[in-house]
Design an enzyme around this catalytic site. Structure first.
Site, PDB file in Angstrom:
ATOM      1  N   GLU A 189      -9.666 -29.869  29.556  1.00 34.98           N
ATOM      2  CA  GLU A 189      -8.968 -31.179  29.665  1.00 34.98           C
ATOM      3  C   GLU A 189      -7.660 -30.701  30.912  1.00 34.98           C
ATOM      4  OE1 GLU A 189      -7.595 -31.984  25.648  1.00 34.98           O
ATOM      5  OE2 GLU A 189      -5.409 -32.481  26.440  1.00 34.98           O
ATOM      6  N   HIS A 219      -7.268 -37.503  24.365  1.00 32.12           N
ATOM      7  CA  HIS A 219      -6.231 -36.785  23.430  1.00 32.12           C
ATOM      8  C   HIS A 219      -4.971 -37.703  23.091  1.00 32.12           C
ATOM      9  CE1 HIS A 219      -3.719 -32.667  23.447  1.00 32.12           C
ATOM     10  NE2 HIS A 219      -3.245 -33.449  22.391  1.00 32.12           N
ATOM     11  N   ARG A 257      -7.042 -28.722  19.327  1.00 28.66           N
ATOM     12  CA  ARG A 257      -6.910 -28.430  20.646  1.00 28.66           C
ATOM     13  C   ARG A 257      -8.501 -28.119  21.343  1.00 28.66           C
ATOM     14  NH1 ARG A 257      -2.766 -30.465  20.972  1.00 28.66           N
ATOM     15  NH2 ARG A 257      -0.559 -29.586  21.419  1.00 28.66           N
TER      16      ARG A 257
HETATM   17  N1  LIG Z   1      -5.046 -34.485  19.212  1.00 29.10           N
HETATM   18  C1  LIG Z   1      -3.819 -34.845  18.849  1.00 29.10           C
HETATM   19  O1  LIG Z   1      -3.272 -35.734  19.438  1.00 29.10           O
HETATM   20  C2  LIG Z   1      -2.857 -33.942  18.213  1.00 29.10           C
HETATM   21  C3  LIG Z   1      -1.776 -34.245  17.626  1.00 29.10           C
HETATM   22  C4  LIG Z   1      -0.997 -33.570  16.683  1.00 29.10           C
HETATM   23  C5  LIG Z   1      -1.384 -32.031  16.635  1.00 29.10           C
HETATM   24  N2  LIG Z   1      -2.773 -31.580  17.194  1.00 29.10           N
HETATM   25  C6  LIG Z   1      -3.137 -30.364  17.187  1.00 29.10           C
HETATM   26  O2  LIG Z   1      -3.415 -30.245  15.693  1.00 29.10           O
HETATM   27  C7  LIG Z   1      -2.961 -28.745  15.373  1.00 29.10           C
HETATM   28  C8  LIG Z   1      -2.635 -28.916  13.697  1.00 29.10           C
HETATM   29  O3  LIG Z   1      -1.630 -29.405  13.407  1.00 29.10           O
HETATM   30  P1  LIG Z   1      -0.646 -29.555  12.103  1.00 29.10           P
HETATM   31  O4  LIG Z   1       0.341 -30.613  12.112  1.00 29.10           O
HETATM   32  O5  LIG Z   1      -1.616 -29.554  10.932  1.00 29.10           O
HETATM   33  O6  LIG Z   1      -0.459 -27.895  12.070  1.00 29.10           O
HETATM   34  P2  LIG Z   1       0.188 -26.810  11.079  1.00 29.10           P
HETATM   35  O7  LIG Z   1       0.908 -25.769  11.572  1.00 29.10           O
HETATM   36  O8  LIG Z   1       0.840 -27.681   9.852  1.00 29.10           O
HETATM   37  O9  LIG Z   1      -0.959 -26.484  10.376  1.00 29.10           O
HETATM   38  C9  LIG Z   1      -1.968 -25.768  10.928  1.00 29.10           C
HETATM   39  C10 LIG Z   1      -3.003 -24.775   9.929  1.00 29.10           C
HETATM   40  O10 LIG Z   1      -3.908 -24.342  10.448  1.00 29.10           O
HETATM   41  C11 LIG Z   1      -4.036 -22.968   9.642  1.00 29.10           C
HETATM   42  N3  LIG Z   1      -4.839 -22.141  10.600  1.00 29.10           N
HETATM   43  C12 LIG Z   1      -4.426 -21.170  11.232  1.00 29.10           C
HETATM   44  N4  LIG Z   1      -5.418 -20.257  11.725  1.00 29.10           N
HETATM   45  C13 LIG Z   1      -6.392 -20.792  11.255  1.00 29.10           C
HETATM   46  C14 LIG Z   1      -7.792 -20.452  10.982  1.00 29.10           C
HETATM   47  N5  LIG Z   1      -8.296 -19.513  11.905  1.00 29.10           N
HETATM   48  N6  LIG Z   1      -8.577 -21.064  10.126  1.00 29.10           N
HETATM   49  C15 LIG Z   1      -8.267 -21.839   9.358  1.00 29.10           C
HETATM   50  N7  LIG Z   1      -6.941 -22.277   9.302  1.00 29.10           N
HETATM   51  C16 LIG Z   1      -6.146 -21.704  10.335  1.00 29.10           C
HETATM   52  C17 LIG Z   1      -2.548 -22.527   9.553  1.00 29.10           C
HETATM   53  O11 LIG Z   1      -2.283 -21.566   8.256  1.00 29.10           O
HETATM   54  C18 LIG Z   1      -1.840 -23.810   9.165  1.00 29.10           C
HETATM   55  O12 LIG Z   1      -1.815 -24.087   7.914  1.00 29.10           O
HETATM   56  C19 LIG Z   1      -1.676 -28.445  16.205  1.00 29.10           C
HETATM   57  O13 LIG Z   1      -1.400 -27.318  16.382  1.00 29.10           O
HETATM   58  C20 LIG Z   1      -1.927 -29.191  17.318  1.00 29.10           C
HETATM   59  O14 LIG Z   1      -2.528 -28.349  18.364  1.00 29.10           O
HETATM   60  C21 LIG Z   1      -3.369 -32.593  17.974  1.00 29.10           C
HETATM   61  O1  LIG Z   2       0.491 -31.405  19.499  1.00 26.90           O
HETATM   62  C1  LIG Z   2       0.680 -32.724  19.475  1.00 26.90           C
HETATM   63  O2  LIG Z   2       1.671 -33.169  19.102  1.00 26.90           O
HETATM   64  C2  LIG Z   2      -0.234 -33.467  20.487  1.00 26.90           C
HETATM   65  O3  LIG Z   2      -1.492 -32.818  20.621  1.00 26.90           O
HETATM   66  C3  LIG Z   2       0.350 -34.450  21.356  1.00 26.90           C
HETATM   67  O4  LIG Z   2       0.242 -35.896  20.951  1.00 26.90           O
HETATM   68  C4  LIG Z   2       0.044 -34.136  22.480  1.00 26.90           C
HETATM   69  O5  LIG Z   2       0.355 -35.231  23.344  1.00 26.90           O
HETATM   70  P1  LIG Z   2       0.819 -34.877  24.902  1.00 26.90           P
HETATM   71  O6  LIG Z   2       2.204 -33.953  24.584  1.00 26.90           O
HETATM   72  O7  LIG Z   2      -0.036 -34.019  25.803  1.00 26.90           O
HETATM   73  O8  LIG Z   2       1.517 -36.249  25.247  1.00 26.90           O
END
Ligand SMILES: NC(=O)c1ccc[n+]([C@@H]2O[C@H](COP(=O)([O-])OP(=O)(O)OC[C@H]3O[C@@H](n4cnc5c(N)ncnc54)[C@H](O)[C@@H]3O)[C@@H](O)[C@H]2O)c1
Ligand SMILES: O=C(O)[C@H](O)[C@H](O)COP(=O)(O)O
Length: 379
Positions: free
Chosen positions: A267, A284, A239
């Site tokens: 964003e 994103h 994020r």
């Molecule tokens: N860019 C994109 O398109 C996209 C897509 C999917 C997810 N995301 C983002 O990616 C993040 C992570 O996804 P995920 O599926 O791995 O989530 P998840 O919940 O499976 O894993 C997140 C991990 O981060 C750890 N964590 C929390 N605080 C922390 C800290 N201060 N330091 C280190 N570790 C810490 C947690 O213990 C957990 O294991 C989501 O929360 C989302 O915001 C972005």
């Molecule tokens: O947290 C997620 O799953 C991702 O950031 C996701 O891809 C965001 O996409 P949006 O909902 O903005 O389309």
């Protein structure tokens, strides 16, 4: 909700295959029952729209903040589904205290995001196909641990940090070690905030199981960037606000660090000052594969079926065209990377939207809305 005859759903139009999943037949409705689905841009879902339509179900992605401001006058919504992994846009405590069921799509795009990160690294440092290197991973949940598996397939060392998980061969380093000893650092944490003295806010965090000793907003700032050698690449596909944007800009100015951003602190507006300093910038879309998006829809559809006490009958596998993208093939033929995912094309599309020193929110959202969903490589 199982007694409702006709179901009204308000949904973000960016949710993949809405009509294929959320129709009377797939929701176990009989011929006398209807499903009325109103799809609108996620940023246009507001309290007035809900008051006008009185939906039973709200289906969102990450751009619709859900909480008191949206639902204060709500008399109808009983289920909120977010087809995303991240939940920082949802006040889950508010939903729980108002007896509204919530579901998100944990893990739905874990391979897609891990593949995005790998592509970025290999596009910028193709020598990493052959040479070992140290990949630092901050956050070892679904995405971080999936990325670690790809890294070990390539013979890379992994330094991982996740204070909320037990130590392991992956969770093997301190935050400082990851920042100071890695060739590339990739962030995979949720966006969370610091402790509040406000009792209500505190119990909300407890309900959402957020340990705010490890809050992640501005985790990467001037102080922590100073721990990273100049040649260490930084990647953020978690994020935007996990990185302090102006501190990052100053850091790149000073170190010429390679930085890859898929997410941005401010964003959907992106400032050209920062954009011009990035090695790769994308709007994103790290999780935007056909598989990642459909899995997101499937997970919230399954959760809604459970709420309605009906058996889910739609499956994403019935909707997916044949997938020919095999990780084993790419591993054997690194020169095919661009055919698997041309990340520089996404980078160029974003930069081409720069007008008067910025990419505006409408253009950023447009790139995401019209994104040609790529395919997830079969692992
Ligand atoms: N860019 C994109 O398109 C996209 C897509 C999917 C997810 N995301 C983002 O990616 C993040 C992570 O996804 P995920 O599926 O791995 O989530 P998840 O919940 O499976 O894993 C997140 C991990 O981060 C750890 N964590 C929390 N605080 C922390 C800290 N201060 N330091 C280190 N570790 C810490 C947690 O213990 C957990 O294991 C989501 O929360 C989302 O915001 C972005
Ligand atoms: O947290 C997620 O799953 C991702 O950031 C996701 O891809 C965001 O996409 P949006 O909902 O903005 O389309």
């Amino acid at each position: 909700m199982d007694t409702i005859k006709n179901i009204t759903i308000v949904a973000d139009s960016n949710i993949a295959s809405l009509d294929e999943f959320f129709n009377p037949s797939m929701l176990g409705q009989t011929s006398t029952q209807s499903v009325n689905i109103v799809s609108v841009a996620g940023r246009d879902i507001n309290a007035q729209l809900l008051a006008d339509l009185q939906p039973d179900v709200l289906l969102i992605r990450s751009v619709t903040p859900v909480g008191e401001a949206l639902l204060a006058n709500n008399q109808s919504v009983q289920f909120v589904g977010s087809a995303t992994i991240g939940t920082d846009h949802v006040d889950q405590n508010y939903l729980a205290t108002h007896n509204i069921t919530f579901a998100n799509a944990a893990g739905c795009s874990k391979h897609s995001v891990a593949q995005y990160v790998l592509t970025a690294i290999l596009a910028l440092r193709p020598q990493c196909w052959q040479q070992s290197m140290t990949l630092g991973i901050i956050g070892l949940g679904n995405i971080g641990s999936t990325l670690a598996k790809y890294a070990s397939e390539l013979g890379w060392q992994v330094l991982g940090y996740d204070p909320l998980l037990p130590a392991s061969n992956m969770n093997n380093a301190s935050f400082e070690q990851v920042l100071s000893q890695s060739d590339v650092v990739s962030l995979h944490v949720p966006l969370t905030d610091k402790k509040s003295t406000d009792k209500k806010a505190k119990s909300a965090k407890e309900a959402e199981n957020i340990n705010d000793d490890y809050a992640t907003r501005h985790l990467i700032n001037a102080e922590t960037l100073a721990m990273m050698p100049a040649q260490t690449m930084l990647i953020n596909s978690a994020r935007g606000p996990v990185i302090h944007a102006s501190d990052l800009e100053a850091d790149i100015e000073r170190t010429k660090r390679q930085v890859v951003l898929d997410v941005f602190e401010h964003e959907p507006q992106i400032d050209e000052g920062l954009l011009s300093k990035l090695a790769i910038a994308t709007p994103h879309i790290a999780g935007y594969t056909l598989e990642g998006k459909l899995r997101g829809t499937q997970i919230i559809y399954d959760a809604l079926c459970e709420k309605l006490t009906v058996t889910p009958t739609q499956s994403m596998h019935a909707l997916l065209p044949l997938n020919m993208f095999l990780w084993s093939e790419l591993k054997a033929h690194p020169d095919r990377l661009i055919k698997f995912y041309d990340i520089m094309q996404d980078d160029a599309a974003l930069r081409n939207k720069t007008i008067d020193g910025q990419v505006n929110g409408t253009d950023f959202d447009g790139l995401r809305r019209d994104y040609h969903l790529r395919r997830e490589w079969q692992f």
